[in-house]
Design a protein around this motif. Structure first.
Motif, PDB file in Angstrom:
ATOM      1  N   LEU A   1       0.802  -1.212   0.000  1.00  0.00           N
ATOM      2  CA  LEU A   1       0.000   0.000   0.000  1.00  0.00           C
ATOM      3  C   LEU A   1       0.839   1.268   0.000  1.00  0.00           C
ATOM      4  N   LEU A   2       2.130   1.164   0.230  1.00  0.00           N
ATOM      5  CA  LEU A   2       2.997   2.340   0.146  1.00  0.00           C
ATOM      6  C   LEU A   2       3.468   2.594  -1.281  1.00  0.00           C
ATOM      7  N   ARG A   3       3.223   1.626  -2.159  1.00  0.00           N
ATOM      8  CA  ARG A   3       3.578   1.787  -3.580  1.00  0.00           C
ATOM      9  C   ARG A   3       2.325   1.630  -4.437  1.00  0.00           C
ATOM     10  N   GLU A   4       1.306   2.359  -4.084  1.00  0.00           N
ATOM     11  CA  GLU A   4       0.069   2.408  -4.852  1.00  0.00           C
ATOM     12  C   GLU A   4      -0.470   1.028  -5.198  1.00  0.00           C
ATOM     13  N   ARG A   5      -0.529   0.191  -4.185  1.00  0.00           N
ATOM     14  CA  ARG A   5      -1.131  -1.145  -4.272  1.00  0.00           C
ATOM     15  C   ARG A   5      -0.423  -2.056  -5.274  1.00  0.00           C
ATOM     16  N   THR A   6       0.874  -1.999  -5.292  1.00  0.00           N
ATOM     17  CA  THR A   6       1.671  -2.884  -6.130  1.00  0.00           C
ATOM     18  C   THR A   6       1.613  -4.290  -5.547  1.00  0.00           C
ATOM     19  N   THR A   7       1.336  -5.277  -6.393  1.00  0.00           N
ATOM     20  CA  THR A   7       1.302  -6.659  -5.928  1.00  0.00           C
ATOM     21  C   THR A   7       2.720  -7.134  -5.649  1.00  0.00           C
ATOM     22  N   VAL A   8       2.954  -7.628  -4.430  1.00  0.00           N
ATOM     23  CA  VAL A   8       4.287  -8.070  -4.034  1.00  0.00           C
ATOM     24  C   VAL A   8       4.306  -9.544  -3.646  1.00  0.00           C
ATOM     25  N   GLY A   9       3.214 -10.231  -3.889  1.00  0.00           N
ATOM     26  CA  GLY A   9       3.198 -11.653  -3.589  1.00  0.00           C
ATOM     27  C   GLY A   9       1.819 -12.237  -3.730  1.00  0.00           C
ATOM     28  N   GLN A  10       1.782 -13.518  -3.694  1.00  0.00           N
ATOM     29  CA  GLN A  10       0.530 -14.259  -3.669  1.00  0.00           C
ATOM     30  C   GLN A  10       0.370 -14.818  -2.268  1.00  0.00           C
ATOM     31  N   SER A  11      -0.843 -15.056  -1.860  1.00  0.00           N
ATOM     32  CA  SER A  11      -1.046 -15.516  -0.493  1.00  0.00           C
ATOM     33  C   SER A  11      -0.752 -17.004  -0.371  1.00  0.00           C
ATOM     34  N   ARG A  12       0.510 -17.312  -0.446  1.00  0.00           N
ATOM     35  CA  ARG A  12       0.943 -18.674  -0.157  1.00  0.00           C
ATOM     36  C   ARG A  12       1.400 -18.658   1.297  1.00  0.00           C
ATOM     37  N   VAL A  13       0.786 -19.452   2.064  1.00  0.00           N
ATOM     38  CA  VAL A  13       1.038 -19.420   3.495  1.00  0.00           C
ATOM     39  C   VAL A  13       2.228 -20.317   3.822  1.00  0.00           C
ATOM     40  N   ILE A  14       3.179 -19.753   4.539  1.00  0.00           N
ATOM     41  CA  ILE A  14       4.343 -20.505   5.013  1.00  0.00           C
ATOM     42  C   ILE A  14       4.214 -20.543   6.528  1.00  0.00           C
ATOM     43  N   GLY A  15       3.890 -21.683   7.059  1.00  0.00           N
ATOM     44  CA  GLY A  15       3.588 -21.755   8.489  1.00  0.00           C
ATOM     45  C   GLY A  15       2.310 -20.986   8.733  1.00  0.00           C
ATOM     46  N   HIS A  16       2.374 -19.981   9.562  1.00  0.00           N
ATOM     47  CA  HIS A  16       1.213 -19.130   9.832  1.00  0.00           C
ATOM     48  C   HIS A  16       1.408 -17.724   9.285  1.00  0.00           C
ATOM     49  N   TYR A  17       2.319 -17.540   8.340  1.00  0.00           N
ATOM     50  CA  TYR A  17       2.646 -16.222   7.831  1.00  0.00           C
ATOM     51  C   TYR A  17       2.405 -16.155   6.332  1.00  0.00           C
ATOM     52  N   TYR A  18       1.988 -15.006   5.860  1.00  0.00           N
ATOM     53  CA  TYR A  18       1.888 -14.783   4.429  1.00  0.00           C
ATOM     54  C   TYR A  18       3.246 -14.337   3.925  1.00  0.00           C
ATOM     55  N   ALA A  19       3.620 -14.764   2.744  1.00  0.00           N
ATOM     56  CA  ALA A  19       4.929 -14.420   2.185  1.00  0.00           C
ATOM     57  C   ALA A  19       4.784 -13.236   1.239  1.00  0.00           C
ATOM     58  N   ALA A  20       5.622 -12.236   1.417  1.00  0.00           N
ATOM     59  CA  ALA A  20       5.674 -11.080   0.520  1.00  0.00           C
ATOM     60  C   ALA A  20       7.131 -10.852   0.140  1.00  0.00           C
ATOM     61  N   GLN A  21       7.340 -10.507  -1.107  1.00  0.00           N
ATOM     62  CA  GLN A  21       8.692 -10.233  -1.576  1.00  0.00           C
ATOM     63  C   GLN A  21       8.693  -8.918  -2.320  1.00  0.00           C
ATOM     64  N   GLY A  22       9.671  -8.073  -2.040  1.00  0.00           N
ATOM     65  CA  GLY A  22       9.811  -6.821  -2.755  1.00  0.00           C
ATOM     66  C   GLY A  22       8.945  -5.689  -2.244  1.00  0.00           C
ATOM     67  N   HIS A  23       8.382  -5.851  -1.057  1.00  0.00           N
ATOM     68  CA  HIS A  23       7.573  -4.763  -0.511  1.00  0.00           C
ATOM     69  C   HIS A  23       8.477  -3.626  -0.026  1.00  0.00           C
ATOM     70  N   SER A  24       7.935  -2.422  -0.025  1.00  0.00           N
ATOM     71  CA  SER A  24       8.727  -1.276   0.397  1.00  0.00           C
ATOM     72  C   SER A  24       8.817  -1.219   1.916  1.00  0.00           C
ATOM     73  N   ALA A  25       9.875  -0.595   2.392  1.00  0.00           N
ATOM     74  CA  ALA A  25      10.084  -0.391   3.827  1.00  0.00           C
ATOM     75  C   ALA A  25      10.680   1.001   3.991  1.00  0.00           C
ATOM     76  N   ALA A  26       9.950   1.873   4.664  1.00  0.00           N
ATOM     77  CA  ALA A  26      10.394   3.260   4.844  1.00  0.00           C
ATOM     78  C   ALA A  26      10.913   3.455   6.261  1.00  0.00           C
ATOM     79  N   SER A  27      12.046   4.114   6.397  1.00  0.00           N
ATOM     80  CA  SER A  27      12.596   4.425   7.716  1.00  0.00           C
ATOM     81  C   SER A  27      11.715   5.461   8.395  1.00  0.00           C
ATOM     82  N   VAL A  28      11.458   5.249   9.680  1.00  0.00           N
ATOM     83  CA  VAL A  28      10.657   6.200  10.461  1.00  0.00           C
ATOM     84  C   VAL A  28      11.387   6.518  11.757  1.00  0.00           C
TER      85      VAL A  28
END
Length: 110
Positions: free
Chosen positions: A66-93
């Motif tokens: 949602l920080l990159r105008e709803r860019t798809t960064v993964g499919q909801s393939r569940v690994i354990g109890h977590y959703y996997a996302a790759q390439g999502h943005s991370a902003a320093s705060v």
């Protein structure tokens, strides 16, 4: 689950919906405040650290940044109890104001 209070619990009331103040903050702002406070305490002890914020949503089978105008960064393939996302943005705060700004930006991209 429409109307069950998930957004209210996570983010609190909208600016035009209720009184301001910490008593009405959602879980996200409370957690961010504590994380930033802990970071300040660590820095005061001479430790180096950085706090980053990402804002993704799982919508159907997609994980959207949602920080990159709803860019798809993964499919909801569940690994354990977590959703996997790759390439999502991370902003320093460094402040709650920066957190607010990013949350508003992400909410506008929903």
């Amino acid at each position: 689950q429409t109307g069950s209070g998930k957004t209210f619990t996570m983010f609190g009331p909208g600016e035009d919906e209720a009184p301001a103040g910490r008593a009405h903050e959602g879980v996200v702002l409370r957690a961010c405040r504590e994380i930033l406070r802990a970071g300040d305490a660590r820095r005061a002890q001479g430790l180096e650290m950085e706090v980053q914020l990402s804002y993704v949503e799982v919508y159907g089978m997609e994980v959207n940044d949602l920080l990159r105008e709803r860019t798809t960064v993964g499919q909801s393939r569940v690994i354990g109890h977590y959703y996997a996302a790759q390439g999502h943005s991370a902003a320093s705060v460094n402040s709650l104001e920066e957190v607010h700004h990013l949350l508003e930006k992400g909410a506008a991209n929903k």
